[in-house]
Design an enzyme around this catalytic site. Sequence first.
Site, PDB file in Angstrom:
ATOM      1  N   ARG A  69      25.819  21.796  87.222  1.00 30.69           N
ATOM      2  CA  ARG A  69      25.062  20.752  86.537  1.00 30.69           C
ATOM      3  C   ARG A  69      23.581  20.911  86.875  1.00 30.69           C
ATOM      4  O   ARG A  69      23.233  21.269  87.995  1.00 30.69           O
ATOM      5  CB  ARG A  69      25.528  19.368  86.989  1.00 30.69           C
ATOM      6  CG  ARG A  69      26.884  18.977  86.471  1.00 30.69           C
ATOM      7  CD  ARG A  69      27.237  17.550  86.821  1.00 30.69           C
ATOM      8  NE  ARG A  69      27.474  17.355  88.241  1.00 30.69           N
ATOM      9  CZ  ARG A  69      26.621  16.785  89.074  1.00 30.69           C
ATOM     10  NH1 ARG A  69      25.470  16.316  88.641  1.00 30.69           N
ATOM     11  NH2 ARG A  69      26.918  16.641  90.343  1.00 30.69           N
ATOM     12  N   TYR A 211      28.021  25.251  80.954  1.00 33.38           N
ATOM     13  CA  TYR A 211      28.813  25.048  82.176  1.00 33.38           C
ATOM     14  C   TYR A 211      29.156  23.582  82.447  1.00 33.38           C
ATOM     15  O   TYR A 211      28.296  22.698  82.368  1.00 33.38           O
ATOM     16  CB  TYR A 211      28.054  25.595  83.396  1.00 33.38           C
ATOM     17  CG  TYR A 211      28.975  25.951  84.541  1.00 33.38           C
ATOM     18  CD1 TYR A 211      29.524  27.226  84.635  1.00 33.38           C
ATOM     19  CD2 TYR A 211      29.312  25.018  85.515  1.00 33.38           C
ATOM     20  CE1 TYR A 211      30.378  27.555  85.671  1.00 33.38           C
ATOM     21  CE2 TYR A 211      30.167  25.346  86.559  1.00 33.38           C
ATOM     22  CZ  TYR A 211      30.698  26.632  86.636  1.00 33.38           C
ATOM     23  OH  TYR A 211      31.547  26.961  87.662  1.00 33.38           O
ATOM     24  N   LYS A 220      30.718  13.773  82.752  1.00 28.91           N
ATOM     25  CA  LYS A 220      29.632  13.028  83.394  1.00 28.91           C
ATOM     26  C   LYS A 220      28.745  12.324  82.352  1.00 28.91           C
ATOM     27  O   LYS A 220      28.279  11.213  82.583  1.00 28.91           O
ATOM     28  CB  LYS A 220      28.780  13.976  84.235  1.00 28.91           C
ATOM     29  CG  LYS A 220      29.570  14.764  85.286  1.00 28.91           C
ATOM     30  CD  LYS A 220      30.183  13.865  86.312  1.00 28.91           C
ATOM     31  CE  LYS A 220      30.807  14.664  87.439  1.00 28.91           C
ATOM     32  NZ  LYS A 220      31.463  13.818  88.428  1.00 28.91           N
ATOM     33  N   HIS A 240      32.136   6.605  89.499  1.00 31.61           N
ATOM     34  CA  HIS A 240      32.433   7.954  89.989  1.00 31.61           C
ATOM     35  C   HIS A 240      33.463   7.825  91.115  1.00 31.61           C
ATOM     36  O   HIS A 240      33.134   7.938  92.294  1.00 31.61           O
ATOM     37  CB  HIS A 240      31.115   8.557  90.504  1.00 31.61           C
ATOM     38  CG  HIS A 240      31.179  10.008  90.841  1.00 31.61           C
ATOM     39  ND1 HIS A 240      30.300  10.608  91.707  1.00 31.61           N
ATOM     40  CD2 HIS A 240      31.992  10.995  90.416  1.00 31.61           C
ATOM     41  CE1 HIS A 240      30.574  11.891  91.801  1.00 31.61           C
ATOM     42  NE2 HIS A 240      31.601  12.151  91.035  1.00 31.61           N
ATOM     43  N   SER A 262      29.571  13.993  95.358  1.00 37.04           N
ATOM     44  CA  SER A 262      30.147  15.313  95.109  1.00 37.04           C
ATOM     45  C   SER A 262      30.289  16.048  96.444  1.00 37.04           C
ATOM     46  O   SER A 262      29.480  15.852  97.355  1.00 37.04           O
ATOM     47  CB  SER A 262      29.238  16.117  94.190  1.00 37.04           C
ATOM     48  OG  SER A 262      28.894  15.355  93.060  1.00 37.04           O
ATOM     49  N   CYS A 264      32.646  15.810  98.801  1.00 38.93           N
ATOM     50  CA  CYS A 264      33.174  15.077  99.961  1.00 38.93           C
ATOM     51  C   CYS A 264      34.698  15.052  99.939  1.00 38.93           C
ATOM     52  O   CYS A 264      35.318  14.276 100.671  1.00 38.93           O
ATOM     53  CB  CYS A 264      32.643  13.652  99.992  1.00 38.93           C
ATOM     54  SG  CYS A 264      30.934  13.537 100.497  1.00 38.93           S
ATOM     55  N   ASP A 287      38.091  11.778  89.739  1.00 39.55           N
ATOM     56  CA  ASP A 287      36.631  11.813  89.588  1.00 39.55           C
ATOM     57  C   ASP A 287      36.031  10.545  88.974  1.00 39.55           C
ATOM     58  O   ASP A 287      34.939  10.157  89.356  1.00 39.55           O
ATOM     59  CB  ASP A 287      36.249  13.037  88.736  1.00 39.55           C
ATOM     60  CG  ASP A 287      34.783  13.413  88.865  1.00 39.55           C
ATOM     61  OD1 ASP A 287      34.235  13.294  89.973  1.00 39.55           O
ATOM     62  OD2 ASP A 287      34.176  13.818  87.852  1.00 39.55           O
ATOM     63  N   ARG A 380      35.116  26.884  89.515  1.00 35.83           N
ATOM     64  CA  ARG A 380      35.967  25.747  89.148  1.00 35.83           C
ATOM     65  C   ARG A 380      37.321  26.178  88.621  1.00 35.83           C
ATOM     66  O   ARG A 380      37.472  27.263  88.078  1.00 35.83           O
ATOM     67  CB  ARG A 380      35.281  24.945  88.031  1.00 35.83           C
ATOM     68  CG  ARG A 380      33.960  24.322  88.416  1.00 35.83           C
ATOM     69  CD  ARG A 380      34.157  23.110  89.265  1.00 35.83           C
ATOM     70  NE  ARG A 380      32.911  22.520  89.712  1.00 35.83           N
ATOM     71  CZ  ARG A 380      32.753  21.220  89.912  1.00 35.83           C
ATOM     72  NH1 ARG A 380      33.725  20.376  89.704  1.00 35.83           N
ATOM     73  NH2 ARG A 380      31.606  20.768  90.359  1.00 35.83           N
TER      74      ARG A 380
HETATM   75  C1  OXD Z   1      30.578  16.365  90.569  1.00 34.08           C
HETATM   76  C2  OXD Z   1      31.758  16.860  89.851  1.00 34.08           C
HETATM   77  O1  OXD Z   1      29.592  17.094  90.729  1.00 34.08           O
HETATM   78  O2  OXD Z   1      32.736  16.117  89.764  1.00 34.08           O
HETATM   79  O3  OXD Z   1      30.609  15.215  91.012  1.00 34.08           O
HETATM   80  O4  OXD Z   1      31.728  17.987  89.355  1.00 34.08           O
HETATM   81 MN    MN Z   2      32.309  14.137  90.428  1.00 40.52          MN
END
Ligand code: OXD
Ligand code: MN
Length: 602
Positions: A69, A211, A220, A240, A262, A264, A287, A380
């Site tokens: 991102r 991507y 998102k 989130h 993100s 964690c 997510d 991913r």
């Molecule tokens: C993030 C994801 O970056 O879920 O939070 O990809």
């Molecule tokens: Mn996320």
Amino acid sequence: MVSHKRLQQWVKEAAGMCRPESIYWCDGSPAEYNRLCAAMVNTGMATPLNPAKRPGSFLFRSHPSDVARVEDRTFIASGNKDNAGPTNNWMDPAELRKKMTGLYSGCMKGRIMYVIPFSMGPIGSSISKIGVEITDSPYVVVNMRIMTRIGTKVLDALGKDGEFVPCLHSVGAPLQKGQKDTSWPCTPVIENKYISHFPEERTIWSYGSGYGGNALLGKKCFALRIASVQAHDEGWLAEHMLILGITPPKGEKKYIAAAFPSACGKTNLAMMIPTLPGWKVECVGDDIAWMKFGTDGRLHAINPEAGFFGVAPGTSMQSNPNAMLMIKKNSIFTNVVLTEENDIWWEGIGYEPPTGKKIDWTGSAWEPLSRKNGAHPNARFTAPAVQCPVIDPAWEDPAGVPISAFLVGGRRPTTIPLVHQAFSWNHGVFLGSIVGSETTTANIGAVGVVRRDPFAMLPFCGYHMGDYLAHWISIGKRTTADKLPNIFYVNWFRRSDDGKWLWPGYGDNSRVIKWIYERISGTGKGVETPIGYLPSPGAIDLKGLDLPSSNIGELLKVDPEEWLREVQSIKEHYGKFGAKLPIVLREELSALESRLKKALSS
Ligand code: OXD
Ligand code: MN
């Protein structure tokens, strides 16, 4: 034939601007998915994986400039700059539209324009919402088919005049006549990438990247940035958060939603295998959670997604066995290592790379002894939710699942105990507003600095963060206190002075979840401290865990001096939000400071 006039009109306008070679309406069928995958294998964009090892699965490698991102190129173009707030990039919507219209002009030349009607959430649920993504990337289509519900059934639900969020996407790489395509078309010029949100018009325009969250616009962009604005205006929550169900050996299942920034371990926690005998965790989502009040006055959550787009490196049979089982088939892998047997590998997969020829994420021959990573750190997997061995039976329940507790947390090597419980809803919102992670590697700036990320929404909130926190406060006024989820702050990431982990994490986090379960059931023992309720001595079930007692002492310690330093840092953090920060949160902060000072002097 599409009967929705506004949709038809929008597609026509987009085609007029982007000038694709043809337009294709996705029906969402398996045949269509297979056809697109086969076509991408033919052009060299996709590599089919070994059907004996990973049936129905494909590998993609992105352009090295397009691997994650792009927060710097993500814009919230609200009419008024103040509505985007200090933590979002803002651009005047008219100026942004003009700039992007220039980029979009002719950008799909030589390509097919795919129209993907998609539903975020089970079709027909009153919590779900519909979007339509226009894209020139077949990779986006096949990923969207896994991550959301797409195709004719969504068009049917939309009818003649249903509401939808228009999501326009182009990789920004038109093809001239006879020009050969690359294996990952995108705009290599970073300044030409735009991930733009027009919150008032509920519209998304994305250009230049193929991507993840930049291109799979349901995730998102829609389910968080645009949906957070809708949720604010309509009185619900778009967060989130992972959603899991926890069932004790004898007893009732309860659902928990958890917000962590993100990286964690949200996916790991969402499908964890508890080490506590007889306890069961089932996964609703990893997510995003959309939550509305039910007629029972409680918050009910759905996972708006239908698949998992997880970070591959670090996923192993130790960290997340259920994810490893989930990705055994029908999965898409992006930027991982390809082995000689046409299977996948990544750093932290839990076994050595197999012998034989290996190709890294850049497409070059790769040897583990080289100092380079074989998989990109943000490589991913995309896998259907139904393949998760512990997918919750109610994961597609249109009514959602009732939430009994919220967890918030981040990576904090010091100060923050393993778990503490808020005194009240407002105190819980305060805890959510101060969470964050300490930076641990030099490449994200200074080491040891706490980056606060309220409710892990900083990169994903489509409006002013101060208004967002006020929205959380207002949610607490919409029902009675007994119906509101309790809020807990957890921290799996404490370290000793010599840098060792104090808590084993993973499946042993079930021990903390057990205490939380007991607290919300009214049986768990807690002690009141200046920062909230902590587990009473012995209240966390440590049976079978070989943990030095000094570790648990350290994990559950509240050091008023350390916390008073934390208070100073929270004051700086709050300074950013100016007058929009809810007064009650400032009051929570001063009350915390007074309690800590009192504890220090007694
Ligand atoms: C993030 C994801 O970056 O879920 O939070 O990809
Ligand atoms: Mn996320």
